[in-house]
Design a protein around this motif. Structure first.
Motif, short mmCIF file in Angstrom:
data_model
loop_
_atom_site.label_atom_id
_atom_site.label_comp_id
_atom_site.label_asym_id
_atom_site.label_seq_id
_atom_site.Cartn_x
_atom_site.Cartn_y
_atom_site.Cartn_z
N ALA A 1 -10.08 7.28 4.11
CA ALA A 1 -10.73 7.94 5.25
C ALA A 1 -9.73 8.29 6.35
N PRO A 2 -9.88 9.43 6.99
CA PRO A 2 -9.02 9.79 8.12
C PRO A 2 -9.12 8.77 9.25
N ARG A 3 -8.04 8.66 10.02
CA ARG A 3 -8.00 7.71 11.14
C ARG A 3 -7.30 8.37 12.32
N HIS A 4 -7.35 7.68 13.45
CA HIS A 4 -6.63 8.14 14.64
C HIS A 4 -5.28 7.41 14.67
N PHE A 5 -4.33 7.96 13.93
CA PHE A 5 -3.02 7.32 13.81
C PHE A 5 -2.20 7.48 15.09
N ASP B 1 -6.89 12.08 11.28
CA ASP B 1 -6.15 12.78 10.23
C ASP B 1 -5.66 11.79 9.18
N GLN B 2 -4.86 12.28 8.23
CA GLN B 2 -4.35 11.42 7.15
C GLN B 2 -2.99 10.81 7.49
N GLY B 3 -2.34 11.30 8.54
CA GLY B 3 -1.10 10.70 9.01
C GLY B 3 0.12 11.07 8.18
N LEU B 4 1.29 10.71 8.70
CA LEU B 4 2.54 11.07 8.01
C LEU B 4 2.69 10.39 6.67
N TRP B 5 2.01 9.25 6.46
CA TRP B 5 2.11 8.55 5.17
C TRP B 5 1.12 9.10 4.15
N GLU B 6 0.37 10.13 4.51
CA GLU B 6 -0.51 10.84 3.59
C GLU B 6 -1.51 9.91 2.91
N MET B 7 -2.21 9.14 3.74
CA MET B 7 -3.23 8.23 3.24
C MET B 7 -4.26 8.99 2.41
N ARG B 8 -4.71 8.36 1.35
CA ARG B 8 -5.72 8.99 0.50
C ARG B 8 -7.06 8.28 0.63
#
Length: 643
Positions: free
Chosen positions: A406-410, A397-404
């Motif tokens: 590629a999705p990762r397994h945070f 997913d994009q995580g709580l920091w709302e990465m813009r």
């Protein structure tokens, strides 16, 4: 250039305004937080528009909120006299009672000469729709005026004469000791007709101010916090209440848009929406202070907004429940300190962020611990959220920091998925609710194994397989996943501090995220570190860091999202609910740990927020020690499976 920290907040639980140290209101939106700005000089000094009241000529200024209110008093000292300006957005309790609030959608300013003689200058220069055009200004009497254009109208009323001047209203009044003047700007839609009349009476103005003072004092009078740093906690509580949209119970992350995370940079976002994560954590803080009604209102809003369908829940919504908020750049505005672009809307709305169900389940579990009901319809929705976690937790997913990028397994996302399952199981056991216990327990155990595998190098990184430190991993002990004494927790705390700490503050991470430019230290993360130190029993270290953070508030006790570590300069949208929520939580936890440290050995996992809540309930005689310990911690899978 005005700094972000130069502003104070005015609010009416519908919208908000920011007033500078110089008496200029440089940001205001009507009739809602997310409506187009009427004044936005904070985003463009030339085109944005403002509402200024101050002495003519040189002056010095000091200011403070009137005790226990969101009413601001600024004292200007000149060579010839002393002037006080008292500012508010008039409010009173709504006819429906509870959390309802009645508002005039107005800015009210009382100007009083305290000593000597002062020449006062007032300028009202609205620029509707974020400064997109110059409205029409028309005097309707010597003391009233209409400003209209597009969808908006402002009705100006004063106790002293006004003058129309090109695209603004202006006034110059000479006041002597004991004299006072009032001026109000009230918003309506432009299509609403008002019969031009003389200004409201002096008694009308005075009653509006008194009603506003009474409203805020009555609300904060319900605060049950009696722990340490009570003054800062109460100010944060008042700020959080001001950021609540009373008609729905939704809470904005901040009342502003596009205040930069780096001066001159492009990380400028619109925060005038309700992130379920932010709102859940903020309402946990209000719950810790004894405000059950706010939690009830938010739960009702969420149930109506989501239509009760867990599979359709978004990470964020408009404060009236809107699901669409397209991100648009306003190219005609130069941005705060030249920080472009200025954005409205937020493109993160459609991101996959797997932590949100966990935030909601954590908030509900604590709400239930405080005696709140969990109805069958509530549980159908909540259990549906847990089912969504079971279905999707293995996705990146994009995580709580709302990465813009590629999705990762945070790690944080997986941790909150574990929380969703864990709190769902706890609620089911405590309330005897129907749930597929064995399957949920099996998924929770699978998540535990997954997370433990992610810490193969002796600490929890930002995401699976990475070597990047992330301050959100400080929540591994805070949410009761592992005890503080666990080697993986100690290794994580050590690595986070080694890589992210600067000037006593923490960056959230220092790694590529798909965006250009940099940012300041994230204040929420530093408060998380306070919590860890407090629960570790390192009280002195926690107090030192907390003192550093308390010192970063501006002169009226408000915080932005971020700060420059070396200078403390405020960055990001302002004031930021997340930061004020964290302050409340950290102070409550520090007080609770000090009082309860002999009752739960720190070697055992524990939910930090639950410790603070149970301390409040016990101190108020609402929760006995036996009840507080009724649920085992942790709740083991085999204990659930045989329920």
């Amino acid at each position: 250039m005005r700094r972000i920290a130069d502003y104070a907040l005015l609010g009416d639980c519908h919208s908000a305004a920011l007033v500078g140290r110089d008496g200029s209101i440089d940001w205001a939106c009507f009739p809602r937080f997310d409506a187009p700005a009427v004044f936005c000089r904070i985003l463009d000094a030339r085109r944005g528009g403002s509402f200024g009241v101050s002495p003519e000529g040189p002056f010095t200024a000091t200011r403070a909120y009137v005790e226990d209110t969101n009413v601001l008093a600024t004292v200007f000292t000149t060579s010839r006299g002393v002037l006080e300006v008292v500012d508010c957005m008039p409010v009173s309790p709504g006819a429906a009672g509870g959390t309802s609030v009645s508002t005039r959608h107005a800015l009210l300013r009382r100007v009083r000469c305290l000593d000597g003689e002062v020449r006062v200058r007032a300028v009202v220069a609205p620029r509707f729709e974020y400064g997109a055009f110059v409205p029409r200004v028309r005097l309707t009497s010597s003391r009233t005026a209409e400003v209209v254009g597009g969808a908006d109208a402002l009705w100006i009323a004063a106790t002293h004469p006004l003058m129309a001047h090109e695209s603004s209203l202006r006034a110059r009044w000479t006041l002597r000791a004991g004299d006072e003047a009032w001026i109000e700007a009230a918003w309506t839609p432009s299509f609403v007709e008002r019969v031009p009349t003389d200004a409201p009476s002096l008694d009308d103005f005075r009653r509006r101010l008194e009603d506003t003072l009474t409203f805020w004092r009555t609300w904060i009078g319900r605060c049950e916090y009696t722990g340490e740093h009570a003054r800062a906690v109460r100010r944060s509580a008042l700020t959080l209440k001001a950021l609540t949209y009373a008609p729905t119970g939704a809470l904005v992350a901040a009342p502003t848009t596009s205040l930069p995370e780096e001066l001159g940079g492009s990380r400028n976002w619109d925060y005038r929406f309700t992130w379920l994560r932010d709102a859940s954590l903020t309402l946990i803080s209000l719950l810790v202070l004894g405000y059950r009604e706010e939690a009830d209102a938010f739960r009702y809003w969420l149930r109506r907004t989501s239509a009760g369908r867990a599979e359709d829940v978004q990470i964020m919504y408009g404060i009236q429940g809107h699901r669409l908020m397209p991100e648009v750049e306003l190219s005609h505005l130069s941005g705060h300190a030249g920080s472009r672009p200025v954005r409205i809307g937020n493109g993160a709305v459609k991101q996959l962020q797997l932590d949100v169900p966990g935030e909601l389940l954590e908030a509900t579990w604590l709400y239930a611990r405080a005696g709140g009901p969990v109805t069958p319809s509530n549980w159908a929705f909540l259990s549906g959220l847990v089912e969504e976690v079971c279905r999707r937790w293995r996705l990146p997913d994009q995580g709580l920091w709302e990465m813009r990028d590629a999705p990762r397994h945070f790690i944080h996302s997986k941790l909150l998925c574990w929380v969703a399952l864990d709190r769902g199981l706890r609620l089911a056991r405590e309330r005897g609710l129907p749930v597929p216990l064995v399957r949920w327990a099996r998924e929770r155990e699978a998540l535990r194994r997954y997370l433990m595998e992610c810490a193969a190098d002796g600490w929890f990184p930002q995401s699976r397989g990475s070597d990047v430190a992330d301050a959100s991993t400080l929540l591994v002990p805070a949410l009761g996943f592992l005890p503080l004494a666990h080697p993986l927790v100690r290794g994580t705390v050590r690595r986070v501090r080694e890589r992210l700490e600067s000037g006593g503050l923490l960056y959230r991470y220092l790694a590529p995220d798909g965006l250009s430019g940099g940012e300041g230290a994230f204040l929420l993360c530093s408060f998380w570190l306070v919590d860890v130190l407090a629960h570790e029993g390192r009280r002195e270290d926690a107090e030192v860091l907390l003192s550093r953070l308390l010192g970063l508030a501006n002169d009226v006790g408000l915080y932005a999202e971020e700060a420059v570590p070396l200078t403390g300069e405020a960055l990001g949208n302002f004031p930021q609910a997340f930061t004020h929520m964290a302050l409340v939580s950290s102070c409550a936890q520090l007080s609770a740990v000090h009082a309860l440290e002999q009752r739960r050995p720190p070697e055992q996992p524990r939910d930090f927020a639950a410790v603070a809540l149970e301390h409040l309930l016990e101190s108020r005689g609402r929760l006995g020690r036996q009840a507080a310990a009724a649920l085992p911690w942790p709740l083991e899978p085999d204990a659930v499976a045989t329920h």
